[in-house]
Motif scaffolding. Sequence first.
Motif, PDB file in Angstrom:
ATOM      1  N   MET A 180      54.442  25.143  52.945  1.00 44.18           N
ATOM      2  CA  MET A 180      53.263  24.313  53.145  1.00 44.18           C
ATOM      3  C   MET A 180      52.907  24.332  54.625  1.00 44.18           C
ATOM      4  O   MET A 180      53.765  24.124  55.473  1.00 44.18           O
ATOM      5  N   ARG A 181      51.660  24.589  54.899  1.00 44.30           N
ATOM      6  CA  ARG A 181      51.249  24.567  56.307  1.00 44.30           C
ATOM      7  C   ARG A 181      50.087  23.617  56.488  1.00 44.30           C
ATOM      8  O   ARG A 181      49.195  23.532  55.639  1.00 44.30           O
ATOM      9  N   HIS A 182      50.108  22.921  57.597  1.00 44.91           N
ATOM     10  CA  HIS A 182      49.034  21.980  57.917  1.00 44.91           C
ATOM     11  C   HIS A 182      47.980  22.748  58.727  1.00 44.91           C
ATOM     12  O   HIS A 182      48.248  23.191  59.836  1.00 44.91           O
ATOM     13  N   VAL A 183      46.813  22.933  58.121  1.00 41.42           N
ATOM     14  CA  VAL A 183      45.828  23.854  58.701  1.00 41.42           C
ATOM     15  C   VAL A 183      44.462  23.189  58.867  1.00 41.42           C
ATOM     16  O   VAL A 183      44.188  22.128  58.291  1.00 41.42           O
ATOM     17  N   ILE A 184      43.633  23.862  59.665  1.00 42.22           N
ATOM     18  CA  ILE A 184      42.210  23.549  59.742  1.00 42.22           C
ATOM     19  C   ILE A 184      41.484  24.608  58.930  1.00 42.22           C
ATOM     20  O   ILE A 184      41.790  25.800  59.060  1.00 42.22           O
ATOM     21  N   VAL A 185      40.542  24.192  58.088  1.00 38.47           N
ATOM     22  CA  VAL A 185      39.647  25.179  57.475  1.00 38.47           C
ATOM     23  C   VAL A 185      38.250  24.937  58.019  1.00 38.47           C
ATOM     24  O   VAL A 185      37.839  23.788  58.231  1.00 38.47           O
ATOM     25  N   HIS A 186      37.543  26.031  58.268  1.00 39.37           N
ATOM     26  CA  HIS A 186      36.269  25.919  58.980  1.00 39.37           C
ATOM     27  C   HIS A 186      35.335  27.026  58.516  1.00 39.37           C
ATOM     28  O   HIS A 186      35.741  28.180  58.432  1.00 39.37           O
ATOM     29  N   ALA A 187      34.093  26.649  58.235  1.00 41.82           N
ATOM     30  CA  ALA A 187      33.077  27.633  57.831  1.00 41.82           C
ATOM     31  C   ALA A 187      31.878  27.463  58.755  1.00 41.82           C
ATOM     32  O   ALA A 187      30.902  26.807  58.413  1.00 41.82           O
ATOM     33  N   PRO A 188      31.938  28.041  59.974  1.00 43.58           N
ATOM     34  CA  PRO A 188      30.857  27.858  60.935  1.00 43.58           C
ATOM     35  C   PRO A 188      29.641  28.706  60.560  1.00 43.58           C
ATOM     36  O   PRO A 188      29.654  29.446  59.578  1.00 43.58           O
ATOM     37  N   LYS A 189      28.599  28.609  61.387  1.00 47.07           N
ATOM     38  CA  LYS A 189      27.363  29.338  61.112  1.00 47.07           C
ATOM     39  C   LYS A 189      27.580  30.839  60.996  1.00 47.07           C
ATOM     40  O   LYS A 189      26.847  31.516  60.288  1.00 47.07           O
ATOM     41  N   ASN A 190      28.570  31.384  61.720  1.00 46.31           N
ATOM     42  CA  ASN A 190      28.695  32.850  61.811  1.00 46.31           C
ATOM     43  C   ASN A 190      29.076  33.525  60.499  1.00 46.31           C
ATOM     44  O   ASN A 190      29.150  34.750  60.424  1.00 46.31           O
ATOM     45  N   GLY A 191      29.369  32.759  59.441  1.00 51.47           N
ATOM     46  CA  GLY A 191      29.538  33.335  58.117  1.00 51.47           C
ATOM     47  C   GLY A 191      30.969  33.647  57.710  1.00 51.47           C
ATOM     48  O   GLY A 191      31.196  34.143  56.611  1.00 51.47           O
TER      49      GLY A 191
END
Length: 720
Positions: free
Chosen positions: A360-371
């Motif tokens: 299990m990993r504690h992560v950030i998920v991110h979907a910025p404008k760049n696609g």
Amino acid sequence: MGRRSNPIRGHHLFNLRLRDVLLGMGMLLCAGVPVNAESTGDAIIHADDHPGDWLTHGRTYSEQRYSPLNQINARTIGRLHLAWHYDLDTNRGQEATPLVVNGVMYTTTAWSKVKALDAATGRLLWAYDPQVDGKVGVRGCCDIVNRGLGYWNGKLYLATFDNRLIALDSRDGKVIWSVDTIPTDADLGQQRAYTITGAPRIARGRVLIGNGGAEFGARGFISAFDAETGKLDWRFFTVPNPHNRPDHAPSDTVLMTRAYPTWSPTGAWVRQGGGGTVWDSIVYDPVTDLVYFGVGNGSPWSYGIRSNGRGDNLFLDSIVAVKPETGEYVWHFQETPEDQWDYTSTQQIMTLDLPLGGQMRHVIVHAPKNGFFYVLDAATGAFISGRNFVFVNWAKGLDPKTGRPIFNPDAQYSVTGKPFYVFPGDMGGHGIAAMSYSPRTGLVYLPTQQVPDHLKGARKFRPLPDGWNLGLDIQPDDKMPSIKEQKAAVRDLRGSLVAWDPVAQKARWEVVQKGPANGGALATAGDLVFQGLTDGTFHAYDAHDGKDLFSFDAQSGIIASPVSYRIGRRQYVAIEVGWGGSYGLFATGLARQETGSVNHSRMLVFALDGRDHLPAVSDDPVPSSPPPASFMPRQALAGSQQYLNYCQYCHGANVEWNGVLPDLRKSPAIQDKNSFYAIVGKGALSRFGMDRFEQSMKPDEIESIRQFIIERAHQTLPQP
Ligand SMILES: O=C(O)c1cc(C(=O)O)c2c(n1)C(=O)C(=O)c1cc(C(=O)O)[nH]c1-2
Ligand SMILES: [Ca+2]
């Protein structure tokens, strides 16, 4: 941190599951533990003890926007109806995520106004209007929107379009304190235009807020104010000081040693501020005890002009992590080096616990404008994985080790001097619409869009005091696009809801919608995903396969993000409705061909067996008069350039009606030169957001705009 000091507790998957089971068995029926006025931080960390509330922008500090309520589900959805609605007093874009605390809904509207409503009935309890001067309306790039409030220990925090941060008593809306968030030396008058559209977040007793303005000229920063007193605790700048001097800020060391060398010392950024505005996502993570914030695009957009085509330009388009108490720099991850496409990384930051590589990993998920969809280690910012979630042509992919984009050299229009048709365009593959994660399906529900951009760099850069300053070559076309040409362009427009598997980095299903710029997603324990669309409908999709289980005619485009809450035994779903925002204002005829949206601003709230209904509305609320019989073609051509410089971003790319602001082609103001000048030159309507432009344009230039509007009226309105 009070009673329970282990902040990780609320994050265990097990707790979510147990709660679901208890909820399902009807064992947790009341609104949950009341939110004690002294412990909001604890309450947010343990938000699942308060499933009936929506305490902070993304419901929890993880900003997963998942509601553990399940009374509304695939079996009961047939009984879902409107429970109440509340008409808003501003017909502009509405983007707020309401908060719900102990049975009261607190929301904001366009022009940064606040409404406190009885969350069960919609009855107005109190309202607060910060009286933002209409003159500042033209300083925003993308409508005079506001995305919501912060709540902390009995107080509400409002960030206004004119950059004030205001603490209100949540009982009656009385002002407790108010501060200006812009340091005096940052505000260079009309040239640098700061505005705030984002929602404050509160962590460890500090209110965190940034601002917008990178399309005009701005140097970005985020500030932390003491929640009790409004005293400034720290301010972190996102791009270097133009002289590489200390700002006496926690950002000094990292900017002077690591960021400054990534900028050309003689680029236009030195005067334009460089951009990097923190205009939306700011997230506190109790697991790592870090604050993450998303940094915006470069100013001007042209990398060739901004930085002579040199360097990565840190921290543009990055996520930066700092310590909440001091603002001390911890890590950064730059998603789009060399930005020239308005690829902000300000989109929603979400934290998750994901099973990756057997642990299990504690992560950030991110979907910025760049696609690209990024998974990063939350403690270190290390790149774990990334995959494009929409079609992209500015990059060929990401370096699998570092996550750095592999550029398509043709996309570097500001360096090559050749125009480029770029995917995604400046609206991004994902914009302001919230995404949502369901721990029950393991999927991220992501509103995506395709609005390509034709970009051509300017050879010379002459910043305009009241205009957008992008460093692009924006010329009047020989003629404006015909409806046929617009229809052809529409073929490249796309909008969808994608169910993204963040472990496998791929889409599990997709619902293709009528057009781009749709609202945000809300996943619930009822295994539903709620979303409003720009075509004016509100939906509930099956979280497992995207099947459309519920559709409601909301009478106006939706760009905001829904929430769910509970009062007594009843679950509610709320959505703020109101067409506008960047796409709504700018895309005009193009957008309205797809969606037909006209602004009718409201809060809509749904529940099982709801009994409310919406009154019929008229879609042509603007008083209209036929345009003058003739115009001067040469003047009209000159006017089209002025219109492109100063008017199009709010009144629309082709002077067709955007459904939000008055239809200029039918306006009585174009009948006569003097009345037009009174408005555009002198500011007769500045109260309503239309500032005067006599300091930027000469009287004959203003008159040429009138000629151009008349020409467009003749070209586009049906002839009588
Ligand atoms: O660079 C900036 O400072 C800035 C600010 C804002 C804003 O504050 O709303 C937007 C953007 N950029 C932007 O690029 C953008 O696409 C956008 C859309 C919206 C909106 O509310 O619909 N705001 C903004
Ligand atoms: Ca921008």
